[in-house]
Design an enzyme around this catalytic site. Structure first.
Site, PDB file in Angstrom:
ATOM      1  N   GLY A 102       0.773  -1.155   0.174  1.00 30.89           N
ATOM      2  CA  GLY A 102       0.168  -0.066  -0.060  1.00 30.89           C
ATOM      3  C   GLY A 102       0.705   1.316   0.031  1.00 30.89           C
ATOM      4  O   GLY A 102       0.548   2.165   0.597  1.00 30.89           O
ATOM      5  N   ALA A 103       1.845   1.316  -0.818  1.00 28.83           N
ATOM      6  CA  ALA A 103       3.055   2.308  -0.729  1.00 28.83           C
ATOM      7  C   ALA A 103       2.763   3.191  -1.848  1.00 28.83           C
ATOM      8  O   ALA A 103       3.612   4.131  -1.960  1.00 28.83           O
ATOM      9  CB  ALA A 103       4.303   1.671  -0.661  1.00 28.83           C
ATOM     10  N   GLY A 104       1.719   3.390  -2.490  1.00 26.45           N
ATOM     11  CA  GLY A 104       1.327   4.197  -3.679  1.00 26.45           C
ATOM     12  C   GLY A 104       1.066   5.784  -3.041  1.00 26.45           C
ATOM     13  O   GLY A 104       1.277   6.581  -3.750  1.00 26.45           O
ATOM     14  N   ARG A 105       0.705   5.509  -1.830  1.00 26.59           N
ATOM     15  CA  ARG A 105       0.377   7.025  -1.098  1.00 26.59           C
ATOM     16  C   ARG A 105       0.340   6.893   0.472  1.00 26.59           C
ATOM     17  O   ARG A 105       0.459   5.734   0.927  1.00 26.59           O
ATOM     18  CB  ARG A 105      -0.968   7.585  -1.772  1.00 26.59           C
ATOM     19  CG  ARG A 105      -2.110   6.473  -1.619  1.00 26.59           C
ATOM     20  CD  ARG A 105      -3.279   7.222  -2.435  1.00 26.59           C
ATOM     21  NE  ARG A 105      -4.306   6.051  -2.566  1.00 26.59           N
ATOM     22  CZ  ARG A 105      -5.647   5.989  -1.908  1.00 26.59           C
ATOM     23  NH1 ARG A 105      -5.814   6.748  -0.830  1.00 26.59           N
ATOM     24  NH2 ARG A 105      -6.564   4.991  -2.233  1.00 26.59           N
ATOM     25  N   ASP A 134      -2.413  -6.997  -5.324  1.00 25.26           N
ATOM     26  CA  ASP A 134      -3.474  -6.948  -4.587  1.00 25.26           C
ATOM     27  C   ASP A 134      -3.192  -7.751  -3.205  1.00 25.26           C
ATOM     28  O   ASP A 134      -2.918  -9.479  -3.355  1.00 25.26           O
ATOM     29  CB  ASP A 134      -4.801  -7.617  -5.217  1.00 25.26           C
ATOM     30  CG  ASP A 134      -5.916  -7.480  -4.104  1.00 25.26           C
ATOM     31  OD1 ASP A 134      -5.905  -7.229  -2.872  1.00 25.26           O
ATOM     32  OD2 ASP A 134      -7.248  -7.684  -4.723  1.00 25.26           O
ATOM     33  N   SER A 172      -3.850   0.657  14.545  1.00 23.80           N
ATOM     34  CA  SER A 172      -4.514   1.637  14.503  1.00 23.80           C
ATOM     35  C   SER A 172      -4.986   1.905  15.979  1.00 23.80           C
ATOM     36  O   SER A 172      -5.282   0.890  16.711  1.00 23.80           O
ATOM     37  CB  SER A 172      -5.619   1.631  13.613  1.00 23.80           C
ATOM     38  OG  SER A 172      -6.660   2.758  13.906  1.00 23.80           O
ATOM     39  N   TYR A 209     -13.156  -2.529  11.075  1.00 22.82           N
ATOM     40  CA  TYR A 209     -11.817  -1.934  11.050  1.00 22.82           C
ATOM     41  C   TYR A 209     -11.123  -2.170  12.493  1.00 22.82           C
ATOM     42  O   TYR A 209      -9.936  -2.669  12.590  1.00 22.82           O
ATOM     43  CB  TYR A 209     -12.134  -0.381  10.624  1.00 22.82           C
ATOM     44  CG  TYR A 209     -10.413   0.106  10.453  1.00 22.82           C
ATOM     45  CD1 TYR A 209      -9.907   0.031   9.445  1.00 22.82           C
ATOM     46  CD2 TYR A 209      -9.966   1.049  11.430  1.00 22.82           C
ATOM     47  CE1 TYR A 209      -8.600   0.772   9.306  1.00 22.82           C
ATOM     48  CE2 TYR A 209      -8.985   1.762  11.306  1.00 22.82           C
ATOM     49  CZ  TYR A 209      -8.032   1.619  10.162  1.00 22.82           C
ATOM     50  OH  TYR A 209      -7.066   2.378  10.195  1.00 22.82           O
ATOM     51  N   ALA A 267     -10.259  -5.733  13.064  1.00 23.02           N
ATOM     52  CA  ALA A 267      -9.172  -6.128  12.064  1.00 23.02           C
ATOM     53  C   ALA A 267      -7.741  -5.708  12.737  1.00 23.02           C
ATOM     54  O   ALA A 267      -6.640  -6.237  12.781  1.00 23.02           O
ATOM     55  CB  ALA A 267      -9.347  -5.799  10.546  1.00 23.02           C
ATOM     56  N   LYS A 268      -7.952  -4.303  13.248  1.00 21.08           N
ATOM     57  CA  LYS A 268      -6.774  -3.809  13.730  1.00 21.08           C
ATOM     58  C   LYS A 268      -6.375  -4.444  15.207  1.00 21.08           C
ATOM     59  O   LYS A 268      -5.113  -4.576  15.512  1.00 21.08           O
ATOM     60  CB  LYS A 268      -6.997  -2.333  13.906  1.00 21.08           C
ATOM     61  CG  LYS A 268      -6.963  -1.461  12.386  1.00 21.08           C
ATOM     62  CD  LYS A 268      -5.737  -1.935  11.580  1.00 21.08           C
ATOM     63  CE  LYS A 268      -5.449  -0.811  10.497  1.00 21.08           C
ATOM     64  NZ  LYS A 268      -4.577  -1.249   9.566  1.00 21.08           N
TER      65      LYS A 268
HETATM   66  P1  NDP Z   1      -4.383   5.511   2.098  1.00 17.15           P
HETATM   67  O1  NDP Z   1      -6.116   5.220   1.910  1.00 17.15           O
HETATM   68  O2  NDP Z   1      -3.722   6.704   2.051  1.00 17.15           O
HETATM   69  O3  NDP Z   1      -3.524   4.306   1.568  1.00 17.15           O
HETATM   70  C1  NDP Z   1      -3.807   2.989   1.647  1.00 17.15           C
HETATM   71  C2  NDP Z   1      -2.947   2.441   0.629  1.00 17.15           C
HETATM   72  O4  NDP Z   1      -3.492   0.954   0.752  1.00 17.15           O
HETATM   73  C3  NDP Z   1      -3.317   2.934  -0.794  1.00 17.15           C
HETATM   74  O5  NDP Z   1      -2.362   3.201  -1.518  1.00 17.15           O
HETATM   75  C4  NDP Z   1      -4.175   1.622  -1.357  1.00 17.15           C
HETATM   76  O6  NDP Z   1      -4.222   1.404  -2.767  1.00 17.15           O
HETATM   77  C5  NDP Z   1      -3.323   0.556  -0.486  1.00 17.15           C
HETATM   78  N1  NDP Z   1      -4.416  -0.617  -0.844  1.00 17.15           N
HETATM   79  C6  NDP Z   1      -5.698  -0.850  -0.509  1.00 17.15           C
HETATM   80  N2  NDP Z   1      -6.313  -2.008  -0.628  1.00 17.15           N
HETATM   81  C7  NDP Z   1      -5.204  -2.503  -1.261  1.00 17.15           C
HETATM   82  C8  NDP Z   1      -4.744  -4.056  -1.485  1.00 17.15           C
HETATM   83  N3  NDP Z   1      -5.854  -4.981  -1.440  1.00 17.15           N
HETATM   84  N4  NDP Z   1      -3.668  -4.588  -1.891  1.00 17.15           N
HETATM   85  C9  NDP Z   1      -2.786  -3.748  -2.086  1.00 17.15           C
HETATM   86  N5  NDP Z   1      -2.938  -2.284  -1.552  1.00 17.15           N
HETATM   87  C10 NDP Z   1      -3.912  -1.796  -1.286  1.00 17.15           C
HETATM   88  O7  NDP Z   1      -4.474   5.207   3.829  1.00 17.15           O
HETATM   89  P2  NDP Z   1      -3.151   5.676   4.980  1.00 17.15           P
HETATM   90  O8  NDP Z   1      -1.976   5.828   4.469  1.00 17.15           O
HETATM   91  O9  NDP Z   1      -4.011   6.430   5.777  1.00 17.15           O
HETATM   92  O10 NDP Z   1      -3.368   4.005   5.710  1.00 17.15           O
HETATM   93  C11 NDP Z   1      -2.113   3.364   5.703  1.00 17.15           C
HETATM   94  C12 NDP Z   1      -2.308   2.210   6.616  1.00 17.15           C
HETATM   95  O11 NDP Z   1      -2.450   3.050   8.087  1.00 17.15           O
HETATM   96  C13 NDP Z   1      -3.760   1.597   6.563  1.00 17.15           C
HETATM   97  O12 NDP Z   1      -3.451   0.285   7.065  1.00 17.15           O
HETATM   98  C14 NDP Z   1      -4.577   2.276   7.815  1.00 17.15           C
HETATM   99  O13 NDP Z   1      -5.539   1.442   8.268  1.00 17.15           O
HETATM  100  C15 NDP Z   1      -3.597   2.535   8.606  1.00 17.15           C
HETATM  101  N6  NDP Z   1      -3.999   3.739   9.509  1.00 17.15           N
HETATM  102  C16 NDP Z   1      -4.206   4.997   9.163  1.00 17.15           C
HETATM  103  C17 NDP Z   1      -4.507   6.054   9.923  1.00 17.15           C
HETATM  104  C18 NDP Z   1      -4.982   7.290   9.541  1.00 17.15           C
HETATM  105  O14 NDP Z   1      -5.319   8.318  10.279  1.00 17.15           O
HETATM  106  N7  NDP Z   1      -4.650   7.827   8.266  1.00 17.15           N
HETATM  107  C19 NDP Z   1      -4.750   5.794  11.335  1.00 17.15           C
HETATM  108  C20 NDP Z   1      -4.669   4.445  11.860  1.00 17.15           C
HETATM  109  C21 NDP Z   1      -4.023   3.496  11.025  1.00 17.15           C
HETATM  110  P3  NDP Z   1      -5.139   2.418  -3.942  1.00 17.15           P
HETATM  111  O15 NDP Z   1      -4.402   3.670  -3.936  1.00 17.15           O
HETATM  112  O16 NDP Z   1      -5.052   1.444  -5.001  1.00 17.15           O
HETATM  113  O17 NDP Z   1      -6.401   2.551  -3.213  1.00 17.15           O
END
Ligand code: NDP
Length: 252
Positions: free
Chosen positions: A13-16, A63, A142, A154, A157-158
């Site tokens: 999930g490192a795209g953003r 995925d 989380s 969520y 899961a967390k």
């Molecule tokens: P974002 O929604 O910005 O990024 C999540 C990333 O996960 C996206 O790049 C997304 O891809 C990717 N992703 C989703 N589903 C899949 C999949 N099936 N396979 C591969 N990649 C996938 O979220 P955050 O950066 O905020 O969150 C990152 C982590 O931190 C998550 O686990 C989240 O639950 C956790 N977190 C975040 C918090 C927050 O406040 N932001 C707080 C606590 C925990 P795509 O671009 O294609 O959708």
């Protein structure tokens, strides 16, 4: 010599968001990085940022809920960089709703991405780590693991990821593999932007309100999480395993 010189990492999930910041931070510390996201094209910006700063990274479409794709993605990174030392299970989604309105699909999707995804990636990565008697796994949990209205899926899961973390620390510890979790609070990413949108609130107003309830009086940035992950995967944290580190500005 940089702290993670010669190490190879995979960040899911490192795209953003937090995943992108973590991949970039690990690269700054000398790591070569497999940048994983749902589609290879989603990894472009992160890979470009790493390369422009003089680091090494490859984009990998994967995925995390699909066992075959995960196995192939891990193999691709190992065949490109020659090894695998670090896995960050970060990919995540939300499907928030109150229990009585939560669909089975909302439940399954969240469980699959966070829990099954972390299981599949850890299982695929551990064989290389066990062989070389060295590895670091960090699971992104989380604050919501402690319970949060509208997030039964969520939160479960967390919280599950925390049990998963402690169990992997027990099983993989004898092979010199450290397994920890980081549990972020409110971090400014697309995920929190979408949450604000869902409740009809301006994103900046939402951050301001959240900050008032956080002891450090500010919301977190992706780099706040990346910095802690970078410490946990370094040998400075060599005796830290099975821990859940809350990174939430002091919230409860
Ligand atoms: P974002 O929604 O910005 O990024 C999540 C990333 O996960 C996206 O790049 C997304 O891809 C990717 N992703 C989703 N589903 C899949 C999949 N099936 N396979 C591969 N990649 C996938 O979220 P955050 O950066 O905020 O969150 C990152 C982590 O931190 C998550 O686990 C989240 O639950 C956790 N977190 C975040 C918090 C927050 O406040 N932001 C707080 C606590 C925990 P795509 O671009 O294609 O959708």
């Amino acid at each position: 010599m940089k702290r993670l010189e010669d190490r190879v990492a995979i960040v899911t999930g490192a795209g953003r968001g937090i995943g992108a910041a973590t991949a970039i931070r690990l690269a700054q510390d000398g790591c070569r990085v497999g940048v994983l996201d749902l589609k290879e094209e989603f990894c472009g910006e992160t890979v470009q940022a790493i390369r422009e700063a003089g680091g090494e990274a490859i984009p990998v479409g994967c995925d995390v809920t699909d066992a075959g794709q995960v196995e192939r993605a891990v193999e691709q990174v190992v065949s490109h960089f020659g090894r695998l030392d670090i896995l960050i299970n970060n990919a995540g989604v939300t499907r928030d709703n109150l229990l009585f309105k939560m669909s089975e699909d909302d439940w399954d999707t969240v469980m699959d991405v966070h829990l099954k995804g972390s299981f599949l990636a850890s299982r695929a990565a551990q064989k290389y780590m066990v062989q070389q008697r060295y590895g670091k796994i960090v699971n992104i949990s989380s604050n919501s693991a402690l319970g949060n209205r509208g997030q039964a899926n969520y939160s479960a899961a967390k919280a599950g990821l925390q049990g998963f973390t402690r169990t992997l620390a027990i099983e993989l510890g004898p092979f010199n593999i450290n397994v920890n979790a980081v549990a972020p609070g409110y971090i400014v990413t697309d995920m929190t932007r979408q949450m604000a949108e869902r409740i009809g609130m301006d994103f900046h107003e939402n951050q301001k309100l959240a900050a008032e309830r956080i002891p450090l009086r500010r919301v977190g940035q992706p780099e706040d999480i990346a910095n802690v992950v970078a410490f946990l995967v370094s040998d400075d944290a060599g005796y830290v395993s099975g821990q859940v580190i809350y990174v939430n500005g002091g919230s409860r």
